[in-house]
Design a protein around this motif. Structure first.
Motif, PDB file in Angstrom:
ATOM      1  N   GLY A 157       0.774  -0.918  -0.099  1.00  0.00           N
ATOM      2  CA  GLY A 157       0.478   0.208  -0.199  1.00  0.00           C
ATOM      3  C   GLY A 157       1.086   1.448   0.009  1.00  0.00           C
ATOM      4  O   GLY A 157       0.983   2.084  -0.570  1.00  0.00           O
ATOM      5  N   LEU A 158       1.928   1.673   0.500  1.00  0.00           N
ATOM      6  CA  LEU A 158       2.995   2.513   1.146  1.00  0.00           C
ATOM      7  C   LEU A 158       3.730   2.689  -0.530  1.00  0.00           C
ATOM      8  O   LEU A 158       3.342   4.337  -0.682  1.00  0.00           O
ATOM      9  CB  LEU A 158       3.638   2.825   1.928  1.00  0.00           C
ATOM     10  N   ALA A 159       3.624   1.361  -1.386  1.00  0.00           N
ATOM     11  CA  ALA A 159       4.654   1.414  -2.495  1.00  0.00           C
ATOM     12  C   ALA A 159       3.694   2.380  -3.522  1.00  0.00           C
ATOM     13  O   ALA A 159       4.374   2.853  -4.353  1.00  0.00           O
ATOM     14  CB  ALA A 159       5.457   0.102  -2.860  1.00  0.00           C
ATOM     15  N   ILE A 160       2.726   1.769  -3.274  1.00  0.00           N
ATOM     16  CA  ILE A 160       1.388   2.228  -4.759  1.00  0.00           C
ATOM     17  C   ILE A 160       1.267   3.668  -4.529  1.00  0.00           C
ATOM     18  O   ILE A 160       1.041   4.596  -5.048  1.00  0.00           O
ATOM     19  CB  ILE A 160      -0.250   1.798  -4.572  1.00  0.00           C
ATOM     20  N   GLY A 161       1.166   4.492  -2.867  1.00  0.00           N
ATOM     21  CA  GLY A 161       1.075   5.497  -2.728  1.00  0.00           C
ATOM     22  C   GLY A 161       2.340   6.069  -3.573  1.00  0.00           C
ATOM     23  O   GLY A 161       1.528   7.828  -3.668  1.00  0.00           O
ATOM     24  N   ALA A 162       2.834   6.006  -2.748  1.00  0.00           N
ATOM     25  CA  ALA A 162       4.828   6.721  -3.050  1.00  0.00           C
ATOM     26  C   ALA A 162       4.465   6.953  -4.990  1.00  0.00           C
ATOM     27  O   ALA A 162       4.954   8.235  -5.087  1.00  0.00           O
ATOM     28  CB  ALA A 162       5.476   5.837  -2.349  1.00  0.00           C
ATOM     29  N   LEU A 163       3.507   5.756  -5.401  1.00  0.00           N
ATOM     30  CA  LEU A 163       4.437   5.749  -6.513  1.00  0.00           C
ATOM     31  C   LEU A 163       3.063   5.914  -7.486  1.00  0.00           C
ATOM     32  O   LEU A 163       2.691   6.975  -9.198  1.00  0.00           O
ATOM     33  CB  LEU A 163       4.400   4.438  -7.592  1.00  0.00           C
ATOM     34  N   SER A 164       1.603   6.939  -6.591  1.00  0.00           N
ATOM     35  CA  SER A 164       0.541   8.035  -7.342  1.00  0.00           C
ATOM     36  C   SER A 164       0.535   9.175  -7.100  1.00  0.00           C
ATOM     37  O   SER A 164       0.241   9.626  -8.010  1.00  0.00           O
ATOM     38  CB  SER A 164      -0.590   7.249  -6.124  1.00  0.00           C
ATOM     39  N   HIS A 165       1.451   9.738  -6.289  1.00  0.00           N
ATOM     40  CA  HIS A 165       0.929  11.608  -6.070  1.00  0.00           C
ATOM     41  C   HIS A 165       1.586  11.907  -5.318  1.00  0.00           C
ATOM     42  O   HIS A 165       1.825  11.052  -3.661  1.00  0.00           O
ATOM     43  CB  HIS A 165      -0.440  11.898  -6.266  1.00  0.00           C
ATOM     44  N   TYR A 166       1.819  12.646  -4.730  1.00  0.00           N
ATOM     45  CA  TYR A 166       2.485  13.916  -3.650  1.00  0.00           C
ATOM     46  C   TYR A 166       1.730  13.380  -2.020  1.00  0.00           C
ATOM     47  O   TYR A 166       1.824  13.748  -1.244  1.00  0.00           O
ATOM     48  CB  TYR A 166       2.708  15.190  -4.405  1.00  0.00           C
ATOM     49  N   ARG A 167       0.059  13.946  -2.607  1.00  0.00           N
ATOM     50  CA  ARG A 167      -0.210  13.870  -1.818  1.00  0.00           C
ATOM     51  C   ARG A 167      -1.001  12.564  -1.129  1.00  0.00           C
ATOM     52  O   ARG A 167      -1.841  13.149   0.694  1.00  0.00           O
ATOM     53  CB  ARG A 167      -2.282  13.399  -2.202  1.00  0.00           C
ATOM     54  N   PHE A 168      -0.426  11.421  -1.328  1.00  0.00           N
ATOM     55  CA  PHE A 168      -0.464  10.566  -0.655  1.00  0.00           C
ATOM     56  C   PHE A 168       0.321  10.574   0.615  1.00  0.00           C
ATOM     57  O   PHE A 168       0.341  10.216   2.015  1.00  0.00           O
ATOM     58  CB  PHE A 168       0.046   9.472  -1.454  1.00  0.00           C
ATOM     59  N   ILE A 169       1.287  11.375   0.780  1.00  0.00           N
ATOM     60  CA  ILE A 169       2.300  11.708   2.318  1.00  0.00           C
ATOM     61  C   ILE A 169       1.005  12.322   3.098  1.00  0.00           C
ATOM     62  O   ILE A 169       1.433  11.813   4.453  1.00  0.00           O
ATOM     63  CB  ILE A 169       3.114  12.926   1.770  1.00  0.00           C
ATOM     64  N   ALA A 170       0.274  12.835   2.971  1.00  0.00           N
ATOM     65  CA  ALA A 170      -1.215  13.417   3.573  1.00  0.00           C
ATOM     66  C   ALA A 170      -1.738  11.556   4.762  1.00  0.00           C
ATOM     67  O   ALA A 170      -1.839  11.878   5.483  1.00  0.00           O
ATOM     68  CB  ALA A 170      -2.200  14.262   2.869  1.00  0.00           C
ATOM     69  N   VAL A 171      -1.744  10.970   3.614  1.00  0.00           N
ATOM     70  CA  VAL A 171      -2.004   9.682   4.105  1.00  0.00           C
ATOM     71  C   VAL A 171      -1.051   9.189   5.449  1.00  0.00           C
ATOM     72  O   VAL A 171      -1.840   8.706   5.863  1.00  0.00           O
ATOM     73  CB  VAL A 171      -2.252   8.807   3.053  1.00  0.00           C
ATOM     74  N   ILE A 172      -0.560   8.746   4.349  1.00  0.00           N
ATOM     75  CA  ILE A 172       0.761   8.405   5.430  1.00  0.00           C
ATOM     76  C   ILE A 172       0.561   9.292   6.997  1.00  0.00           C
ATOM     77  O   ILE A 172       1.011   8.879   8.108  1.00  0.00           O
ATOM     78  CB  ILE A 172       2.860   8.544   5.407  1.00  0.00           C
ATOM     79  N   ALA A 173       1.143  10.327   6.600  1.00  0.00           N
ATOM     80  CA  ALA A 173       1.123  11.072   7.891  1.00  0.00           C
ATOM     81  C   ALA A 173      -0.409  10.882   8.652  1.00  0.00           C
ATOM     82  O   ALA A 173       0.638  10.526  10.388  1.00  0.00           O
ATOM     83  CB  ALA A 173       1.441  12.714   8.106  1.00  0.00           C
ATOM     84  N   VAL A 174      -1.091  10.823   8.659  1.00  0.00           N
ATOM     85  CA  VAL A 174      -2.011  10.594   9.343  1.00  0.00           C
ATOM     86  C   VAL A 174      -2.066   9.330  10.067  1.00  0.00           C
ATOM     87  O   VAL A 174      -2.597   8.630  10.629  1.00  0.00           O
ATOM     88  CB  VAL A 174      -3.567  10.951   8.222  1.00  0.00           C
ATOM     89  N   GLY A 175      -1.991   8.373   8.845  1.00  0.00           N
ATOM     90  CA  GLY A 175      -1.661   6.568   9.322  1.00  0.00           C
ATOM     91  C   GLY A 175      -0.925   6.236  10.109  1.00  0.00           C
ATOM     92  O   GLY A 175      -1.228   5.891  11.433  1.00  0.00           O
ATOM     93  N   GLY A 176      -0.207   7.669  10.116  1.00  0.00           N
ATOM     94  CA  GLY A 176       0.863   7.345  12.046  1.00  0.00           C
ATOM     95  C   GLY A 176       0.171   7.217  12.601  1.00  0.00           C
ATOM     96  O   GLY A 176       1.057   6.684  13.533  1.00  0.00           O
ATOM     97  N   LEU A 177       0.287   9.096  12.198  1.00  0.00           N
ATOM     98  CA  LEU A 177       0.087   9.695  14.071  1.00  0.00           C
ATOM     99  C   LEU A 177      -1.474   8.691  14.180  1.00  0.00           C
ATOM    100  O   LEU A 177      -1.328   8.330  15.932  1.00  0.00           O
ATOM    101  CB  LEU A 177      -0.462  10.798  13.569  1.00  0.00           C
TER     102      LEU A 177
END
Length: 616
Positions: A157-177
């Protein structure tokens, strides 16, 4: 058991109907300009690009490689991924709660307008939604126990998100929090297998980071600096209203209530979903007060709504039956409205009818007529004629229509505004002047409607500075001229001399949308730099109506168009009194044909008027 069977049947029926409708619609819907550029990126395969990581371009390449250079083939991988998303919602919800809630959550994954229309366009949001669901699923597993399967799913999931869009950084940050806010989540984050998954996800950003390091951080600067004012503005308050309308009001309220109700839930999975969804939506709400307002951003919070879907059935169960039915009906109506919009965009007659409206779908319209005109004109030109576009939109859309990903593009404000200028330069497709295009005949295609009218004359003079005097253009007016293209055929040798431009004109009377009688005055002005206007012809619904008197004084025109070189200034005005026959009541389109002293003939965009017999 009976409730589960009923919910499953409804889900399967809706899923099949929606997929069938989207397949038909995707085959008819004209290519959106961003899709065309992603296609062009797919024809120049790379790990990353100036506007996005590589996955979207790779998917478009897979589609056309398997199905040919066709809009449905281009969108097919995205339709396939989008069709899988509701099943993932069903699986996650059924495992964490119960099967009935799983099918119900899946139904709302279909009815949520922003999610239900995914796949119609070949855009990064599809892969981002998939990545969000995979990370959600992995997160729920990790909250129970850390195992290799959950870690592998998280890495994917993290790899697909990273290869999709810069905006996925927000999902990673929120998911980690969200995981840090839950004791079991903190325990999972200490496990080495999770760190390996995180390392894999971080590594997936390497191509994008490498591209930015090699290109002066052009992509990062565009996404994080250039496109955003980063100053407070009150437009962010519209976020709530826009999102409530797009999600539909009752469903929007139910999702927010789900986040509020489960934020402190004893069930750690429900609490995880609540925090994940709420923080994503809230984060984009706050960002709306500081971020870009010129480009479309209403779809940004979609990952947050997807995260809240598993909690939705539990909230709706507590509502009275009439309110549950109203929520479902309103969501279905919202989905049908959005699908109806795309269906209307795919019908040329309906697009033309909306030519005078603010919501005219300019990024979908005009590309097929333009491609036909280019093919016809190119057939009359030397075989080695090179096509040149004045902006990336024209270059990408024409490239797709002609199956040519290497159309040269001139510098243009749109290229910078949308972050495509660095990529065009990397491909060697940016041409600054005639010398860069080589000693061969050229066919220049200009999107005149892409420039604000007050800047259009300056744009024409800039084209003169780059390519020399502009020859008489072939005008392609689409939807009454709302989309307007100009085709210029240049010879092999570069020309010098005074700048000649297309004609410029304006209606002083009647105003656009005005109600007039059968007898009314048409007045305005027109000029053509370097050549001058010979005569002005008035048309109604594309048919000749009258020849105007030309050469009337308009002393206010030259001071506004300071760079104009038409020697006729200030006598560039025209007027004509026209009389329509009986039975002419109704909506009509008033236009001009501008005849230059060089023999050119240019049709001007039409404007809507309403003829009222009772006014005579």
């Amino acid at each position: 058991m009976r409730s589960e069977i009923r919910a499953r049947r409804w889900f399967l029926l809706l899923w099949a109907l929606l997929l069938a409708f989207k397949l038909v619609l995707a085959a008819r819907l004209p290519l959106f300009v961003d899709e065309a550029f992603y296609w062009q990126e797919g024809r120049h395969l790379a790990w990353a690009y100036s506007d996005l990581p590589g996955l979207t371009a790779w998917l478009t390449r897979i589609g056309v490689a398997l199905g040919g250079n066709d809009v449905l083939a281009l969108r097919a991988p995205f339709l396939l991924l989008a069709a899988c998303l509701p099943w993932l919602v069903v699986r996650i919800t059924a495992r964490e709660f119960d099967p009935v809630q799983g099918w119900q959550a899946g139904i709302f994954a279909l009815l949520l307008p922003l999610a239900g229309t995914l796949g119609l366009l070949a855009v990064p949001d599809v892969a981002m939604a998939l990545a969000t669901l995979l990370c959600m699923d992995a997160g729920t597993r990790l909250l129970r126990t850390v195992d290799a399967t959950a870690a592998l799913e998280l890495a994917l999931g993290l790899a697909i998100g990273a290869l999709s869009h810069y905006r996925f950084i927000a999902v990673i940050a929120v998911g980690g929090l969200a995981l840090l806010l839950i004791p079991e989540g903190r325990r999972a984050l200490r496990d080495p297998r999770v760190w390996v998954a995180l390392a894999f996800g971080i590594a997936a950003w390497t191509p994008l980071l490498a591209w930015n390091l090699d290109n002066a951080e052009a992509g990062l600067r565009f996404q994080l600096v250039d496109r955003h004012p980063w100053a407070f503005h009150a437009d962010g308050i519209w976020f709530v209203l826009v999102q409530a309308l797009l999600v539909t009001p009752l469903l929007f309220a139910a999702l927010l209530l789900a986040a509020w109700r489960h934020a402190g839930d004893d069930n750690r999975v429900a609490r995880y979903f609540a925090w994940l969804g709420a923080l994503v939506v809230l984060g984009f709400f706050v960002l709306g007060f500081f971020a870009d307002t010129e480009r479309v951003s209403f779809h940004w919070p979609l990952p947050g709504y997807v995260a809240l879907l598993p909690l939705l059935p539990g909230v709706l169960r507590r509502w009275p039956a009439w309110l549950r039915r109203a929520t479902t009906a309103l969501a279905a109506l919202g989905l049908l409205t959005l699908l109806g919009y795309y269906a209307a965009v795919s019908v040329p007659a309906l697009r033309a009818h909306s030519a005078g409206a603010k919501w005219y779908p300019g990024n979908f319209a005009g590309w097929e007529p333009l491609a036909r005109a280019v093919r016809e004109l190119r057939a009359t030109l030397p075989a080695d004629t090179r096509i040149v576009a004045d902006n990336f939109k024209v270059g990408a859309e024409l490239g797709f229509a002609l199956d040519d990903p290497d159309i040269a593009v001139l510098p243009h404000p749109l290229n910078r505004k949308h972050g495509r200028a660095p990529q065009l330069a990397l491909w060697g497709l940016r041409a600054d002047d005639r010398a860069a295009l080589g000693p061969q005949p050229l066919l220049l295609v200009v999107g005149a409607s892409e420039i604000a009218y007050k800047h259009l004359l300056a744009h024409y003079h800039d084209l003169c500075a780059r390519l020399g005097p502009l020859p008489a253009p072939l005008v392609v007016n689409v939807d009454h001229g709302r989309q307007r293209f100009l085709l210029f055929a240049f010879g092999e040798a570069a020309q010098t001399g005074a700048c000649t431009t297309p004609a410029m004109a304006w209606f002083d009377a009647p105003a656009a949308g005005a109600r007039v009688g059968r007898r009314f005055l048409v007045a305005g002005w027109a000029f053509k730099d370097g050549v001058g206007i010979a005569r002005v012809e008035i048309t109604l619904d594309g048919h000749p109506l009258a020849t105007a008197r030309y050469g009337l004084p308009r002393p206010y025109v030259a001071p506004f168009w300071r760079i104009s070189t038409d020697p006729a200034h200030p006598d560039v005005g025209f007027d004509a009194e026209v009389v329509l026959p009986e039975g002419s009541a109704g909506v009509h389109w008033l236009g001009l044909v501008l005849h230059g002293k060089d023999g050119s003939r240019e049709t001007w965009p039409e404007q809507r008027i309403v003829v009222d017999d009772t006014r005579d």
